[in-house]
Design a protein around this motif. Structure first.
Motif, short mmCIF file in Angstrom:
data_model
loop_
_atom_site.label_atom_id
_atom_site.label_comp_id
_atom_site.label_asym_id
_atom_site.label_seq_id
_atom_site.Cartn_x
_atom_site.Cartn_y
_atom_site.Cartn_z
N GLY A 1 -10.74 17.18 -28.30
CA GLY A 1 -9.51 17.68 -27.69
C GLY A 1 -8.43 18.12 -28.67
N THR B 1 -9.40 36.61 -32.40
CA THR B 1 -10.73 37.20 -32.62
C THR B 1 -11.65 36.08 -33.06
OG1 THR B 1 -10.36 37.70 -34.96
CG2 THR B 1 -9.77 39.41 -33.38
N ARG C 1 -14.04 17.18 -34.25
CA ARG C 1 -14.28 18.28 -33.28
C ARG C 1 -14.80 17.72 -31.96
NH1 ARG C 1 -17.01 22.34 -37.59
NH2 ARG C 1 -15.08 22.53 -38.78
N ARG D 1 -16.69 29.95 -26.48
CA ARG D 1 -16.58 29.07 -25.30
C ARG D 1 -15.29 28.27 -25.34
NH1 ARG D 1 -22.19 28.60 -26.00
NH2 ARG D 1 -22.06 26.57 -26.98
C1 LIG Z 1 -13.61 25.89 -32.27
C2 LIG Z 1 -12.74 24.66 -32.56
C3 LIG Z 1 -11.39 25.13 -33.12
C4 LIG Z 1 -12.50 23.91 -31.25
O1 LIG Z 1 -11.71 22.77 -31.49
P1 LIG Z 1 -12.18 21.35 -30.91
O2 LIG Z 1 -11.14 20.35 -31.22
O3 LIG Z 1 -13.56 21.08 -31.41
O4 LIG Z 1 -12.24 21.66 -29.34
P2 LIG Z 1 -11.74 20.72 -28.15
O5 LIG Z 1 -12.36 19.37 -28.32
O6 LIG Z 1 -10.26 20.80 -28.03
O7 LIG Z 1 -12.44 21.44 -26.91
C5 LIG Z 1 -11.73 22.06 -25.89
C6 LIG Z 1 -12.72 22.76 -24.97
O8 LIG Z 1 -13.35 23.83 -25.67
C7 LIG Z 1 -14.73 23.91 -25.29
N1 LIG Z 1 -15.54 23.62 -26.49
C8 LIG Z 1 -15.12 23.06 -27.64
N2 LIG Z 1 -16.12 22.97 -28.53
C9 LIG Z 1 -17.19 23.48 -27.92
C10 LIG Z 1 -18.54 23.66 -28.32
N3 LIG Z 1 -18.97 23.30 -29.53
N4 LIG Z 1 -19.39 24.21 -27.42
C11 LIG Z 1 -18.94 24.60 -26.20
N5 LIG Z 1 -17.69 24.45 -25.77
C12 LIG Z 1 -16.82 23.90 -26.62
C13 LIG Z 1 -14.95 22.88 -24.22
O9 LIG Z 1 -14.74 23.50 -22.96
C14 LIG Z 1 -13.85 21.88 -24.49
O10 LIG Z 1 -13.41 21.20 -23.34
P3 LIG Z 1 -14.18 19.87 -22.85
O11 LIG Z 1 -14.34 18.99 -24.06
O12 LIG Z 1 -13.26 19.31 -21.81
O13 LIG Z 1 -15.49 20.35 -22.33
C15 LIG Z 1 -13.41 23.67 -33.57
O14 LIG Z 1 -14.61 23.18 -33.01
C16 LIG Z 1 -13.70 24.26 -34.94
O15 LIG Z 1 -12.87 24.19 -35.84
N6 LIG Z 1 -14.93 24.83 -35.11
C17 LIG Z 1 -15.36 25.38 -36.39
C18 LIG Z 1 -14.54 26.56 -36.86
C19 LIG Z 1 -14.36 27.61 -35.81
O16 LIG Z 1 -15.28 28.02 -35.11
N7 LIG Z 1 -13.10 28.08 -35.70
C20 LIG Z 1 -12.73 29.15 -34.82
C21 LIG Z 1 -12.77 30.39 -35.60
S1 LIG Z 1 -12.49 31.80 -34.59
#
Ligand SMILES: CC(C)(COP(=O)(O)OP(=O)(O)OC[C@H]1O[C@@H](n2cnc3c(N)ncnc32)[C@H](O)[C@@H]1OP(=O)(O)O)[C@@H](O)C(=O)NCCC(=O)NCCS
Length: 147
Positions: A95, A119, A92, A129
């Motif tokens: 990107g 959602t 996580r 975010r």
């Molecule tokens: C939410 C989730 C899908 C994001 O995927 P990720 O690969 O971690 O996110 P990315 O690295 O592609 O981040 C893209 C952008 O999102 C935002 N972002 C991602 N994670 C974030 C965090 N923990 N806090 C704040 N902003 C965040 C940032 O703007 C980031 O861009 P930057 O790195 O240039 O600042 C992932 O963290 C996840 O699976 N989380 C747990 C389960 C979950 O919440 N799923 C969504 C259910 S609705």
């Protein structure tokens, strides 16, 4: 490099592992793999559904479900709905989620969608975010009724 595409039946245990791989998901998923395989068969038969996985080599590191919803509303605009979004906790913030959404948005547009809706649980401020960083705007209330 991560490659995105439709999941295969053999990916189901990995998808369930990812669904469990967060605070809320860990309380929601079950051990019985048969019901997930049955759900996978149902999703796979529906041309308006794509269960997506992201693979790094042979390892599944991300998933989401994309649904195309034909609609009369908004001048007969097809909607894309994205649910069950997970990136492996080990990668996580690097990107992967952003790239997976870029893939899914392209797939949605290719299938004629004019908008995408997601959602997220109020207990996931980071996910909100994440979606806002992709251009989603927090304009609607999402309500659910469970049976
Ligand atoms: C939410 C989730 C899908 C994001 O995927 P990720 O690969 O971690 O996110 P990315 O690295 O592609 O981040 C893209 C952008 O999102 C935002 N972002 C991602 N994670 C974030 C965090 N923990 N806090 C704040 N902003 C965040 C940032 O703007 C980031 O861009 P930057 O790195 O240039 O600042 C992932 O963290 C996840 O699976 N989380 C747990 C389960 C979950 O919440 N799923 C969504 C259910 S609705």
């Amino acid at each position: 490099m991560i490659q995105f595409g439709p999941a295969a039946a053999a990916d189901v245990p990995d998808i369930v592992r990812l669904l469990r791989d967060d605070d809320l998901g860990s309380t929601r998923e079950h051990a019985d793999m048969a019901m997930y395989q049955e759900a996978f068969r149902e999703v796979s038969k529906d041309p308006n559904q794509i269960l997506v996985v992201g693979r790094r080599g042979a390892t599944v590191v991300a998933t989401l479900q994309l649904t195309i919803i034909p609609s009369l509303g908004r001048s007969a605009t097809k909607r894309a709905q994205i649910e069950c979004v997970r990136v492996d906790s080990a990668v996580r913030g690097s990107g992967v989620g952003q790239k997976m959404f870029a893939w899914a948005m392209e797939a949605a547009v290719a299938r004629g969608a004019g908008m995408i809706q997601v959602t997220t649980d109020h207990r996931r401020p980071d996910a909100l975010r994440f979606y806002e960083s992709l251009g989603f705007t927090n304009t609607h209330h999402g309500l659910k009724l469970f049976f």
